[in-house]
Scaffold this motif. Structure first.
Motif, PDB file in Angstrom:
ATOM      1  N   ILE A  24     -93.898  67.099  47.820  1.00  0.00           N
ATOM      2  CA  ILE A  24     -94.014  66.572  46.464  1.00  0.00           C
ATOM      3  C   ILE A  24     -95.403  65.976  46.296  1.00  0.00           C
ATOM      4  N   LYS A  26     -96.529  65.009  43.079  1.00  0.00           N
ATOM      5  CA  LYS A  26     -96.490  64.078  41.944  1.00  0.00           C
ATOM      6  C   LYS A  26     -95.042  63.723  41.667  1.00  0.00           C
ATOM      7  N   PHE A  27     -94.769  62.446  41.495  1.00  0.00           N
ATOM      8  CA  PHE A  27     -93.419  61.996  41.162  1.00  0.00           C
ATOM      9  C   PHE A  27     -93.529  60.776  40.261  1.00  0.00           C
ATOM     10  N   ALA A  29     -91.135  58.613  37.394  1.00  0.00           N
ATOM     11  CA  ALA A  29     -89.796  58.456  36.825  1.00  0.00           C
ATOM     12  C   ALA A  29     -89.721  57.138  36.072  1.00  0.00           C
ATOM     13  N   TYR A  39     -88.952  61.888  33.520  1.00  0.00           N
ATOM     14  CA  TYR A  39     -89.448  62.131  34.861  1.00  0.00           C
ATOM     15  C   TYR A  39     -90.367  63.342  34.853  1.00  0.00           C
ATOM     16  N   ASP A  40     -91.254  63.370  35.841  1.00  0.00           N
ATOM     17  CA  ASP A  40     -92.230  64.441  35.996  1.00  0.00           C
ATOM     18  C   ASP A  40     -92.443  64.628  37.494  1.00  0.00           C
ATOM     19  N   VAL A  41     -92.132  65.820  38.006  1.00  0.00           N
ATOM     20  CA  VAL A  41     -92.220  66.099  39.438  1.00  0.00           C
ATOM     21  C   VAL A  41     -93.013  67.386  39.635  1.00  0.00           C
ATOM     22  N   GLN A  43     -94.624  69.994  42.924  1.00  0.00           N
ATOM     23  CA  GLN A  43     -94.655  70.291  44.350  1.00  0.00           C
ATOM     24  C   GLN A  43     -95.887  71.125  44.674  1.00  0.00           C
ATOM     25  N   GLN A  48     -92.964  72.783  39.129  1.00  0.00           N
ATOM     26  CA  GLN A  48     -93.051  71.508  38.423  1.00  0.00           C
ATOM     27  C   GLN A  48     -91.964  71.461  37.362  1.00  0.00           C
ATOM     28  N   GLN A  50     -90.275  68.648  34.268  1.00  0.00           N
ATOM     29  CA  GLN A  50     -90.348  67.371  33.574  1.00  0.00           C
ATOM     30  C   GLN A  50     -89.271  67.351  32.505  1.00  0.00           C
TER      31      GLN A  50
END
Length: 127
Positions: A24, A26-27, A29, A39-41, A43, A48, A50
């Protein structure tokens, strides 16, 4: 001295190690007391996703990834009381309705059966 050497060696190994595809990068929340969230994740593999919304009421978001064939896939969606509504260039679409079928539907609407007329009267009284 031995401990410092061990820490430096471990730190060097960590820097030299390549990122895994599932790492990951970017994380973000956020959850508020009124039920709103976001939330926005992301890898390292390019995956990705959101989303933002209010729990149990609506959601709006997107996700994207690279398919096994190397094609970028992106889906934008909303979800509310009317269901899940995705939008993407890669989603299948139905073929157009043939002209003969459209004419048949128009004829049926213009020439209702006696049962349909009775049903329309009942529905008009319910409103």
């Amino acid at each position: 001295m031995y401990k410092l050497l061990l820490v430096v060696a471990l730190f060097g190994c960590a820097l030299a190690a390549p990122l895994n595809d599932d790492t990951i990068t970017k994380f973000l929340a956020n959850q508020d007391t009124d039920g709103t969230y976001a939330y926005d994740v992301q890898q390292a593999s390019g995956l990705q996703f959101q989303e933002e919304g209010q729990s149990g009421h609506y959601a709006r978001g997107s996700y994207s990834y690279i398919s096994p064939e190397g094609v970028p896939v992106q889906v934008i969606y909303t979800a509310d009381e009317n269901g899940f509504h995705p939008q993407s260039d890669l989603l299948p679409t139905p073929p157009p309705i043939p002209e003969a079928i459209l004419r048949s539907i128009q004829f049926i609407q213009e020439h209702p059966t006696p049962e349909e007329l009775a049903d329309r009267q009942v529905r008009a009284q319910q409103i």
